[in-house]
Design a protein around this motif. Structure first.
Motif, short mmCIF file in Angstrom:
data_model
loop_
_atom_site.label_atom_id
_atom_site.label_comp_id
_atom_site.label_asym_id
_atom_site.label_seq_id
_atom_site.Cartn_x
_atom_site.Cartn_y
_atom_site.Cartn_z
N CYS A 131 31.03 145.96 20.11
CA CYS A 131 31.80 145.16 20.90
C CYS A 131 32.56 146.07 21.75
CB CYS A 131 32.59 144.17 20.12
SG CYS A 131 33.54 143.13 21.37
N HIS A 188 35.52 145.31 22.90
CA HIS A 188 36.81 144.97 22.23
C HIS A 188 37.22 145.86 21.11
CE1 HIS A 188 39.97 142.02 20.55
NE2 HIS A 188 40.41 142.74 21.28
N VAL A 189 36.68 145.69 20.20
CA VAL A 189 36.72 146.54 18.89
C VAL A 189 35.47 146.87 18.69
CG1 VAL A 189 37.61 146.36 16.37
CG2 VAL A 189 38.89 145.14 18.27
N VAL A 211 33.12 146.72 16.81
CA VAL A 211 32.23 146.04 15.46
C VAL A 211 31.04 145.40 16.26
CG1 VAL A 211 34.52 145.54 14.32
CG2 VAL A 211 33.55 143.87 16.00
N CYS A 234 30.47 137.77 21.13
CA CYS A 234 30.73 138.61 19.78
C CYS A 234 31.31 137.56 18.81
CB CYS A 234 31.96 139.55 20.33
SG CYS A 234 32.60 140.42 18.76
N THR A 278 33.34 137.95 16.33
CA THR A 278 34.65 138.20 15.81
C THR A 278 35.57 137.49 16.68
OG1 THR A 278 34.01 140.47 14.98
CG2 THR A 278 36.28 140.23 15.23
N HIS A 279 35.91 137.87 18.06
CA HIS A 279 36.72 136.97 18.82
C HIS A 279 36.30 136.29 19.98
CE1 HIS A 279 39.12 140.70 16.99
NE2 HIS A 279 39.69 139.71 16.48
N GLY A 280 34.92 136.34 19.81
CA GLY A 280 34.30 135.43 20.94
C GLY A 280 34.11 136.00 22.29
N ALA A 281 34.29 137.25 22.63
CA ALA A 281 33.89 137.96 23.91
C ALA A 281 32.41 137.60 24.43
CB ALA A 281 33.84 139.51 23.75
N PRO A 306 38.54 138.69 25.06
CA PRO A 306 39.70 139.81 25.15
C PRO A 306 39.22 140.92 25.75
CG PRO A 306 38.66 139.72 23.05
CD PRO A 306 38.24 138.51 23.79
S1 FES Z 1 35.69 142.35 18.19
FE1 FES Z 1 34.59 141.49 20.03
S2 FES Z 1 35.65 140.16 21.09
FE2 FES Z 1 36.92 141.15 19.43
#
Ligand code: FES
Length: 129
Positions: free
Chosen positions: A58, A60-61, A63, A82, A84-87, A100
């Motif tokens: 991702c 963002h982070v 992962v 994603c 994890t946080h929905g990107a 994010p």
């Molecule tokens: S790790 Fe993918 S949107 Fe935060």
């Protein structure tokens, strides 16, 4: 890693699985590809009749995106999401259009079909990553 070793990993095509397993807007394929710091996860998806490959990382982070192995698309089948946080990413460009890391992109990989098998490799300009 010396320069010649670096040149080697950049140009290696890696098998990602059978092309017939790709579902347009649905199931994708995962594989590990060589990188300067060791193997990294990559994935391939099919969208509007074309195959697209990215690092499974991702913007963002760093992962992996898939919420289940090989599940990269959202419910609409039009965006990579994603877990994890929905990107949300455009399948054709890897650009994040919501979430994010909006405005950032997945790292695109070269992708080809050889005898019905999907192959991916890191692009030359990614030598630093
Ligand atoms: S790790 Fe993918 S949107 Fe935060």
């Amino acid at each position: 890693m010396n320069a010649s070793a670096s040149a080697t990993w950049k140009t290696v095509w890696t098998d990602a699985g059978c092309a017939s397993e790709l579902v347009d807007g649905g199931a994708g394929l995962r594989t590990l590809i060589p990188g300067p710091g060791g193997e990294v996860c990559a994935f391939v998806v099919r969208y509007e009749g074309q195959n697209f490959a990215y690092l499974n990382r991702c913007a963002h982070v760093p992962v992996e995106l898939d919420w289940l192995e090989g599940a990269f698309f959202d419910d609409t089948g039009h965006f990579l999401v994603c877990a994890t946080h929905g990107a949300m990413y455009e399948p054709k460009t890897g650009l994040c259009v919501d979430g994010p890391c909006r405005g950032r992109s997945l790292e695109a990989l070269d992708c080809r079909i050889d005898n019905g098998r999907v192959q991916v490799r890191r692009q030359q300009r990614s030598a630093h990553a």
